[in-house]
Structures are given as C-alpha cells and as structure tokens.
Design a protein around this motif. Structure first.
Motif, PDB file in Angstrom:
ATOM      1  N   GLU A  80      32.131  43.673  75.620  1.00  7.88           N
ATOM      2  CA  GLU A  80      31.349  42.674  76.351  1.00  7.88           C
ATOM      3  C   GLU A  80      32.000  41.308  76.286  1.00  7.88           C
ATOM      4  N   GLU A  81      32.595  40.988  75.141  1.00  9.47           N
ATOM      5  CA  GLU A  81      33.165  39.659  74.949  1.00  9.47           C
ATOM      6  C   GLU A  81      34.380  39.402  75.837  1.00  9.47           C
ATOM      7  N   VAL A  82      35.062  40.443  76.251  1.00 12.23           N
ATOM      8  CA  VAL A  82      36.226  40.268  77.126  1.00 12.23           C
ATOM      9  C   VAL A  82      35.905  40.638  78.576  1.00 12.23           C
ATOM     10  N   GLY A  83      34.650  40.987  78.848  1.00 18.49           N
ATOM     11  CA  GLY A  83      34.213  41.250  80.217  1.00 18.49           C
ATOM     12  C   GLY A  83      34.762  42.520  80.838  1.00 18.49           C
ATOM     13  N   ARG A  84      35.178  43.500  80.020  1.00 17.16           N
ATOM     14  CA  ARG A  84      35.746  44.732  80.569  1.00 17.16           C
ATOM     15  C   ARG A  84      34.956  45.983  80.218  1.00 17.16           C
ATOM     16  N   GLY A  85      34.048  45.870  79.279  1.00 16.72           N
ATOM     17  CA  GLY A  85      33.370  47.066  78.793  1.00 16.72           C
ATOM     18  C   GLY A  85      32.523  47.775  79.827  1.00 16.72           C
ATOM     19  N   ALA A  86      31.722  47.015  80.572  1.00 15.01           N
ATOM     20  CA  ALA A  86      30.836  47.643  81.555  1.00 15.01           C
ATOM     21  C   ALA A  86      31.631  48.348  82.646  1.00 15.01           C
ATOM     22  N   SER A  87      32.634  47.663  83.204  1.00 10.44           N
ATOM     23  CA  SER A  87      33.430  48.269  84.269  1.00 10.44           C
ATOM     24  C   SER A  87      34.208  49.475  83.756  1.00 10.44           C
ATOM     25  N   SER A  88      34.652  49.438  82.496  1.00 14.24           N
ATOM     26  CA  SER A  88      35.358  50.578  81.929  1.00 14.24           C
ATOM     27  C   SER A  88      34.432  51.785  81.797  1.00 14.24           C
ATOM     28  N   MET A  89      33.201  51.550  81.405  1.00 17.62           N
ATOM     29  CA  MET A  89      32.250  52.657  81.285  1.00 17.62           C
ATOM     30  C   MET A  89      31.898  53.230  82.647  1.00 17.62           C
ATOM     31  N   VAL A  90      31.719  52.349  83.619  1.00 13.56           N
ATOM     32  CA  VAL A  90      31.398  52.827  84.972  1.00 13.56           C
ATOM     33  C   VAL A  90      32.540  53.660  85.530  1.00 13.56           C
ATOM     34  N   ALA A  91      33.781  53.264  85.237  1.00 15.59           N
ATOM     35  CA  ALA A  91      34.939  54.024  85.720  1.00 15.59           C
ATOM     36  C   ALA A  91      34.943  55.443  85.176  1.00 15.59           C
ATOM     37  N   ASP A  92      34.404  55.635  83.977  1.00 11.73           N
ATOM     38  CA  ASP A  92      34.341  56.960  83.361  1.00 11.73           C
ATOM     39  C   ASP A  92      33.043  57.698  83.662  1.00 11.73           C
ATOM     40  N   TRP A  93      32.110  57.043  84.314  1.00  7.17           N
ATOM     41  CA  TRP A  93      30.749  57.568  84.467  1.00  7.17           C
ATOM     42  C   TRP A  93      30.737  58.938  85.151  1.00  7.17           C
ATOM     43  N   ASP A  94      31.388  59.045  86.286  1.00  7.33           N
ATOM     44  CA  ASP A  94      31.382  60.312  87.024  1.00  7.33           C
ATOM     45  C   ASP A  94      32.192  61.390  86.311  1.00  7.33           C
ATOM     46  N   ASP A  95      33.358  61.000  85.764  1.00  7.25           N
ATOM     47  CA  ASP A  95      34.191  61.981  85.066  1.00  7.25           C
ATOM     48  C   ASP A  95      33.473  62.571  83.870  1.00  7.25           C
ATOM     49  N   ALA A  96      32.558  61.811  83.284  1.00  9.60           N
ATOM     50  CA  ALA A  96      31.802  62.296  82.128  1.00  9.60           C
ATOM     51  C   ALA A  96      30.498  62.967  82.542  1.00  9.60           C
ATOM     52  N   ALA A  97      30.341  63.243  83.837  1.00 12.16           N
ATOM     53  CA  ALA A  97      29.128  63.883  84.365  1.00 12.16           C
ATOM     54  C   ALA A  97      27.882  63.056  84.074  1.00 12.16           C
ATOM     55  N   LEU A  98      28.022  61.733  84.177  1.00 13.04           N
ATOM     56  CA  LEU A  98      26.893  60.848  83.947  1.00 13.04           C
ATOM     57  C   LEU A  98      26.285  60.330  85.246  1.00 13.04           C
ATOM     58  N   SER A  99      26.753  60.844  86.382  1.00 13.16           N
ATOM     59  CA  SER A  99      26.197  60.439  87.669  1.00 13.16           C
ATOM     60  C   SER A  99      24.922  61.226  87.944  1.00 13.16           C
ATOM     61  N   PRO A 100      24.078  60.764  88.909  1.00 10.92           N
ATOM     62  CA  PRO A 100      22.846  61.478  89.206  1.00 10.92           C
ATOM     63  C   PRO A 100      23.074  62.930  89.603  1.00 10.92           C
ATOM     64  N   ALA A 101      24.209  63.229  90.225  1.00  6.12           N
ATOM     65  CA  ALA A 101      24.470  64.591  90.666  1.00  6.12           C
ATOM     66  C   ALA A 101      25.085  65.442  89.558  1.00  6.12           C
ATOM     67  N   GLY A 102      25.483  64.814  88.461  1.00  4.65           N
ATOM     68  CA  GLY A 102      26.138  65.541  87.397  1.00  4.65           C
ATOM     69  C   GLY A 102      25.166  66.063  86.364  1.00  4.65           C
ATOM     70  N   HIS A 103      25.699  66.380  85.196  1.00  4.49           N
ATOM     71  CA  HIS A 103      24.878  66.967  84.147  1.00  4.49           C
ATOM     72  C   HIS A 103      23.849  65.976  83.618  1.00  4.49           C
ATOM     73  N   HIS A 104      24.232  64.698  83.550  1.00  6.72           N
ATOM     74  CA  HIS A 104      23.329  63.679  83.035  1.00  6.72           C
ATOM     75  C   HIS A 104      22.722  62.889  84.187  1.00  6.72           C
ATOM     76  N   PRO A 105      21.545  62.329  83.983  1.00  3.26           N
ATOM     77  CA  PRO A 105      20.871  61.583  85.053  1.00  3.26           C
ATOM     78  C   PRO A 105      21.457  60.199  85.239  1.00  3.26           C
ATOM     79  N   GLY A 106      21.223  59.620  86.400  1.00  4.83           N
ATOM     80  CA  GLY A 106      21.568  58.226  86.638  1.00  4.83           C
ATOM     81  C   GLY A 106      20.343  57.372  86.384  1.00  4.83           C
ATOM     82  N   ALA A 107      20.544  56.166  85.866  1.00  2.44           N
ATOM     83  CA  ALA A 107      19.421  55.313  85.500  1.00  2.44           C
ATOM     84  C   ALA A 107      18.836  54.637  86.731  1.00  2.44           C
ATOM     85  N   THR A 108      17.506  54.523  86.755  1.00  2.00           N
ATOM     86  CA  THR A 108      16.834  53.750  87.788  1.00  2.00           C
ATOM     87  C   THR A 108      16.205  52.490  87.218  1.00  2.00           C
TER      88      THR A 108
END
Length: 271
Positions: A149-177
């Motif tokens: 968070e302090e370098v402003g890259r953490g959120a975008s880095s996690m989002v970049a991995d979100w789909d590959d880790a099956a964290l999208s709504p269509a994947g194994h894990h749900p997407g947050a609302t």
C-alpha cells in the motif's frame, strides 16, 4: 443489538488478549512493501485454521480468504500489511529493530509507523468472529490482506492476479459486491465514509466491485492529519452485516455516490 456485536461483547476479553499478542508480534517484525512474506504467512495460516478457503501469493504476497455462509451479499474486508522504511525509536519492549534492503538495495530500518500491524490484527479478529458466529449472518466474506500500500502497487498487483487465481465472479471464488477497508480519507467531505476503493485516486480494487458508495459516518481523517478528523461511532461496525441493504442494483463503479445515512439497522436494536 447486532448479533455479531453481541457475540463480540461476550467474548471480547479472550479475543483481545489473543489479538494483542498478534499485534505485538507483527509490530516487532515489520516487512517492507511487496516483501510481506512472514506477515502474509501468519494471516493465511490463521484463516486456514478457521476454515476459510485461502489463496496465497496474490499480487506477490497478498492473501485472500473466502468464507461462504449461505445466500446473501459478498463483502470484501481489506487490510494493508506493509511497513515503512524508517527506524523505530519508541522504546517499547516490542519495538522493531528490523533492518532490510529496500528496492534499491540500500539497508534501511523498518517500522510499522503507519499502523498496518493493526490493520492485519483487526482483520484477523474480524475473520475469527465471522467464522465462529455464522448463525449471526449470511452471505460470503472475502478477507483480503494487501501488500504494497505504501508504494501504491499492492492493489493493482492483486487485481492482476485475480482472474488467474480464480478469484473472479465466474471462477471458483466469488467477486465482491461490497468493500470495507482499513483507511480513512480526509479528501472526502465531512460525515462520509468510502465503501469500495483502496484510495480515492486508485480505482484498482474499486473496478472489481459492483458499486461505490459513501454513507454518513463521521469526519474522515488520518493519523497524519488528526486535527481534521472526528471519531467514528459504532455505525461502521454495523455495516459489516447490514451494508447489503444500502443498494441491491449494479451501477458504474466510478460514478454513483450514495448520500445520506445508511438505513441498514432497525432502531429497535437500541444502537
């Protein structure tokens, strides 16, 4: 009274004792941005022991835990993990003496001067309460421990991995609302609380959510601008289980702003 708040009140002593130990350990062992290996491991192991589905290494060191509990909204709770490149001189018995190499290879002192040790601690506590009192809520919880968070890259880095880790709504894990984070922002007008983004200028997480709203809570602030802030009351805690009533329609994540007090708990509860 809110069932989760009642459960927390009934067991606050033992839980706070456990969390104090976790906090002091994290405070004494800070890690620089995108290097939060130990912290992430502690959080991930804790979630797994509570029965969460856990994905590790999301955005380098990020951790996502998923707890499913029937039908209902999917709520994301997020905490930062990284510390700052500065030495600690508090004199506390659990003060950090850590030194580490920064991204340029220079050796620097490392300290949790921005309170992310508390971020991790409170989120672990919330995860425990939610897991042990499933009779008090329904839906799905995403528990996110974010690096960098302090370098402003953490959120975008996690989002970049979100789909590959099956964290999208269509994947194994749900997407947050719905999203609740650990930051308070003085940039927002007094009396409004952000729900849905990492920071106002960084939409990385917000674009993964269905909506972004602001509900009347308090005058936001930050420990660096305490004179601009006023303390929050209990309303933010209530959002944990009742924020889903704010809105049930999907809207543009960057354009919609919900004004007014959140009508998400009955007055008969006596809060």
């Amino acid at each position: 009274m809110n069932p989760l708040a009642e459960a927390l009140r009934n067991r606050s002593g033992p839980l706070l004792a456990e969390l104090e130990g976790i906090y002091k350990d994290l405070h004494q062992h800070p890690e620089l941005s995108m290097q939060e290996v130990r912290t992430a491991g502690i959080a991930a192991d804790y979630l797994e022991a509570l029965g969460y589905e856990v994905a590790r290494g999301i955005g380098v060191t990020g951790v996502v835990g998923v707890l499913r509990n029937g039908t209902g909204a999917t709520v994301m709770l997020r905490a930062d993990m990284d510390a700052l490149p500065m030495a600690e001189n508090t004199g506390l018995p659990y003060a950090s003496t850590v030194r580490a190499a920064d991204e340029d290879g220079a050796e620097v002192g490392v300290a949790h001067s921005c309170g992310h040790d508390l971020h991790v601690t409170w989120l672990m506590g919330a995860a425990r309460v939610l897991a042990e009192h499933r009779d008090a809520w329904t839906g799905t919880v995403l528990v996110v421990f974010q690096p960098g968070e302090e370098v402003g890259r953490g959120a975008s880095s996690m989002v970049a991995d979100w789909d590959d880790a099956a964290l999208s709504p269509a994947g194994h894990h749900p997407g947050a609302t719905r999203h609740g984070g650990g930051q308070r922002y003085r940039e927002l007008p007094a009396g409004r609380h952000p729900v849905g983004g990492r920071q106002p200028e960084d939409p990385a997480f917000r674009t993964r959510l269905a909506w972004h709203a602001a509900a009347d809570v308090h005058r936001p602030g930050h420990h660096g601008r305490v004179h601009d802030a006023a303390p929050a009351d209990h309303r933010f805690a209530r959002d944990l289980t009742h924020g889903q009533r704010v809105a049930h329609h999907r809207v543009g994540a960057h354009k919609a702003l919900l004004h007014g007090t959140t009508p998400s708990w009955p007055s008969s509860w006596g809060w």
